[in-house]
Design a protein around this motif. Structure first.
Motif, PDB file in Angstrom:
ATOM      1  N   PRO A 243     -13.142  -6.028 -19.819  1.00 27.93           N
ATOM      2  CA  PRO A 243     -12.029  -5.634 -18.954  1.00 27.93           C
ATOM      3  C   PRO A 243     -10.855  -5.111 -19.765  1.00 27.93           C
ATOM      4  N   LEU A 244     -10.105  -4.195 -19.176  1.00 27.24           N
ATOM      5  CA  LEU A 244      -8.920  -3.676 -19.846  1.00 27.24           C
ATOM      6  C   LEU A 244      -7.946  -4.815 -20.160  1.00 27.24           C
ATOM      7  N   PRO A 245      -7.362  -4.830 -21.351  1.00 27.25           N
ATOM      8  CA  PRO A 245      -6.421  -5.888 -21.715  1.00 27.25           C
ATOM      9  C   PRO A 245      -5.033  -5.613 -21.136  1.00 27.25           C
TER      10      PRO A 245
ATOM     11  N   ARG B 150     -12.011  16.914 -12.914  1.00 23.09           N
ATOM     12  CA  ARG B 150     -12.328  15.950 -11.857  1.00 23.09           C
ATOM     13  C   ARG B 150     -12.488  14.551 -12.437  1.00 23.09           C
ATOM     14  N   ALA B 151     -13.116  14.448 -13.608  1.00 20.05           N
ATOM     15  CA  ALA B 151     -13.259  13.148 -14.259  1.00 20.05           C
ATOM     16  C   ALA B 151     -11.897  12.574 -14.617  1.00 20.05           C
ATOM     17  N   ASP B 152     -11.001  13.419 -15.147  1.00 22.47           N
ATOM     18  CA  ASP B 152      -9.636  12.969 -15.460  1.00 22.47           C
ATOM     19  C   ASP B 152      -8.959  12.406 -14.219  1.00 22.47           C
ATOM     20  N   SER B 153      -9.147  13.085 -13.092  1.00 23.50           N
ATOM     21  CA  SER B 153      -8.518  12.655 -11.850  1.00 23.50           C
ATOM     22  C   SER B 153      -9.045  11.293 -11.404  1.00 23.50           C
ATOM     23  N   VAL B 154     -10.367  11.099 -11.496  1.00 22.84           N
ATOM     24  CA  VAL B 154     -10.971   9.825 -11.105  1.00 22.84           C
ATOM     25  C   VAL B 154     -10.440   8.701 -11.994  1.00 22.84           C
ATOM     26  N   ILE B 155     -10.441   8.936 -13.303  1.00 25.74           N
ATOM     27  CA  ILE B 155      -9.992   7.909 -14.247  1.00 25.74           C
ATOM     28  C   ILE B 155      -8.524   7.561 -14.010  1.00 25.74           C
ATOM     29  N   GLY B 156      -7.668   8.586 -13.953  1.00 28.78           N
ATOM     30  CA  GLY B 156      -6.239   8.345 -13.814  1.00 28.78           C
ATOM     31  C   GLY B 156      -5.862   7.689 -12.501  1.00 28.78           C
ATOM     32  N   SER B 157      -6.434   8.174 -11.397  1.00 25.76           N
ATOM     33  CA  SER B 157      -6.057   7.638 -10.093  1.00 25.76           C
ATOM     34  C   SER B 157      -6.509   6.183  -9.941  1.00 25.76           C
ATOM     35  N   LEU B 158      -7.703   5.852 -10.442  1.00 31.02           N
ATOM     36  CA  LEU B 158      -8.184   4.479 -10.319  1.00 31.02           C
ATOM     37  C   LEU B 158      -7.399   3.518 -11.211  1.00 31.02           C
ATOM     38  N   LEU B 159      -7.059   3.940 -12.409  1.00 32.61           N
ATOM     39  CA  LEU B 159      -6.283   3.059 -13.278  1.00 32.61           C
ATOM     40  C   LEU B 159      -4.899   2.797 -12.693  1.00 32.61           C
ATOM     41  N   LYS B 160      -4.270   3.825 -12.155  1.00 33.88           N
ATOM     42  CA  LYS B 160      -2.943   3.651 -11.570  1.00 33.88           C
ATOM     43  C   LYS B 160      -2.994   2.743 -10.346  1.00 33.88           C
ATOM     44  N   ALA B 161      -4.060   2.851  -9.565  1.00 33.90           N
ATOM     45  CA  ALA B 161      -4.185   2.041  -8.356  1.00 33.90           C
ATOM     46  C   ALA B 161      -4.578   0.603  -8.661  1.00 33.90           C
ATOM     47  N   ARG B 162      -5.428   0.402  -9.677  1.00 35.35           N
ATOM     48  CA  ARG B 162      -6.006  -0.915  -9.917  1.00 35.35           C
ATOM     49  C   ARG B 162      -5.305  -1.696 -11.022  1.00 35.35           C
TER      50      ARG B 162
ATOM     51  N   LEU C  21     -19.261   7.466 -11.879  1.00 33.63           N
ATOM     52  CA  LEU C  21     -18.038   7.356 -12.673  1.00 33.63           C
ATOM     53  C   LEU C  21     -17.040   6.420 -12.006  1.00 33.63           C
ATOM     54  N   THR C  22     -16.903   6.519 -10.689  1.00 27.15           N
ATOM     55  CA  THR C  22     -15.980   5.635  -9.975  1.00 27.15           C
ATOM     56  C   THR C  22     -16.335   4.176 -10.207  1.00 27.15           C
ATOM     57  N   ARG C  23     -17.620   3.852 -10.116  1.00 25.27           N
ATOM     58  CA  ARG C  23     -18.038   2.470 -10.327  1.00 25.27           C
ATOM     59  C   ARG C  23     -17.823   2.046 -11.780  1.00 25.27           C
ATOM     60  N   ALA C  24     -17.992   2.996 -12.700  1.00 21.94           N
ATOM     61  CA  ALA C  24     -17.771   2.677 -14.109  1.00 21.94           C
ATOM     62  C   ALA C  24     -16.304   2.322 -14.367  1.00 21.94           C
ATOM     63  N   VAL C  25     -15.393   3.142 -13.835  1.00 21.62           N
ATOM     64  CA  VAL C  25     -13.973   2.873 -14.055  1.00 21.62           C
ATOM     65  C   VAL C  25     -13.553   1.576 -13.371  1.00 21.62           C
ATOM     66  N   LYS C  26     -14.109   1.307 -12.195  1.00 23.55           N
ATOM     67  CA  LYS C  26     -13.787   0.058 -11.493  1.00 23.55           C
ATOM     68  C   LYS C  26     -14.232  -1.168 -12.304  1.00 23.55           C
ATOM     69  N   SER C  27     -15.275  -1.009 -13.105  1.00 25.81           N
ATOM     70  CA  SER C  27     -15.754  -2.141 -13.893  1.00 25.81           C
ATOM     71  C   SER C  27     -14.754  -2.565 -14.955  1.00 25.81           C
ATOM     72  N   LEU C  28     -13.774  -1.705 -15.252  1.00 25.69           N
ATOM     73  CA  LEU C  28     -12.741  -2.045 -16.236  1.00 25.69           C
ATOM     74  C   LEU C  28     -11.734  -3.046 -15.675  1.00 25.69           C
ATOM     75  N   THR C  29     -11.680  -3.163 -14.361  1.00 26.31           N
ATOM     76  CA  THR C  29     -10.748  -4.090 -13.713  1.00 26.31           C
ATOM     77  C   THR C  29     -11.546  -4.980 -12.763  1.00 26.31           C
ATOM     78  N   PRO C  30     -12.348  -5.887 -13.291  1.00 24.82           N
ATOM     79  CA  PRO C  30     -13.191  -6.750 -12.450  1.00 24.82           C
ATOM     80  C   PRO C  30     -12.325  -7.666 -11.583  1.00 24.82           C
ATOM     81  N   GLY C  31     -12.939  -8.125 -10.501  1.00 26.86           N
ATOM     82  CA  GLY C  31     -12.239  -9.024  -9.590  1.00 26.86           C
ATOM     83  C   GLY C  31     -11.583  -8.304  -8.431  1.00 26.86           C
ATOM     84  N   LEU C  32     -11.591  -6.974  -8.461  1.00 28.96           N
ATOM     85  CA  LEU C  32     -11.072  -6.172  -7.366  1.00 28.96           C
ATOM     86  C   LEU C  32     -12.218  -5.485  -6.644  1.00 28.96           C
TER      87      LEU C  32
END
Length: 208
Positions: free
Chosen positions: A9-11, A49-61, A196-207
């Protein structure tokens, strides 16, 4: 043979309330057997598109971190022509695989480029940068092949190819050049963007 390491998980506790810039993705590849080239589209479009997925999910999660997206880095670079590197032309893919040595240190000129961009972006002085070093789509190891319908009079239609996204994420301390965090985020899907969406979500488990 050992399987892949689980996604770390992201620190976020260590970088909470800090400004962290996200560099643009420069490497995206897929195994030919997935036939995802058409789905991913033209390279520049796919990277955006990948940049958008990564950035938007990190900002939201992970809103406890002040994330600066690739577009903000590009604007900062345009304000300092001749000084700032082009964020889309940096050699961040060199960080796809860990370098030898402990601690891992980003080599120059990339180290200098990251430090320069961090100083120019946002309010300036950001210490950390999150680098998506590469995105690789592979055929999922658990892909069904239709063999479960043995004995049936009519074979069931083959499922759509399912692939796994492997997104290498590195966090760099731009003051020292050291890699403080590294993981490979993984996720599966019927198309590259779902994976990719599921991969980025795995960086913030529990959500969800």
């Amino acid at each position: 043979m050992e399987g892949p390491q689980p996604t770390a998980p992201l620190p976020t506790a260590g970088i909470a309330a800090q400004q962290v810039a996200i560099t643009p993705l420069t490497l995206i590849v897929a195994e030919d057997s997935l036939h995802w080239q058409g789905l991913a589209g033209e390279r520049r479009e796919a990277l955006a598109r990948a940049d958008s997925v990564i950035g938007s999910l990190l900002k939201a999660r992970a809103p406890e971190v002040t994330w600066l997206g690739p577009d903000e880095l590009r604007r900062a670079a345009r304000r300092a022509p001749g000084i700032a590197p082009d964020p889309d032309q940096m050699g961040t893919a060199i960080l796809l695989h860990p370098a030898r040595g402990e601690p891992e240190v980003v080599p120059d000129p990339l180290r200098h480029e990251l430090r320069t961009l961090a100083a120019l972006a946002g309010s300036g002085g950001g210490r950390f940068m999150l680098v998506p070093a590469g995105l690789v789509f592979r055929r999922s190891a658990g892909l069904a092949d239709g063999s479960g319908s043995v004995g049936a009079q009519h074979a069931a239609p083959l499922p759509r190819p399912i692939g796994a996204a492997e997104l290498t994420i590195v966090i760099v301390d731009v003051r020292t050049g050291r890699v403080g965090f590294r993981t490979v985020a993984r996720g599966e899907g019927d198309d590259p963007w779902a994976a990719l969406t599921r991969a980025v979500k795995s960086l913030t488990p529990g959500l969800p």
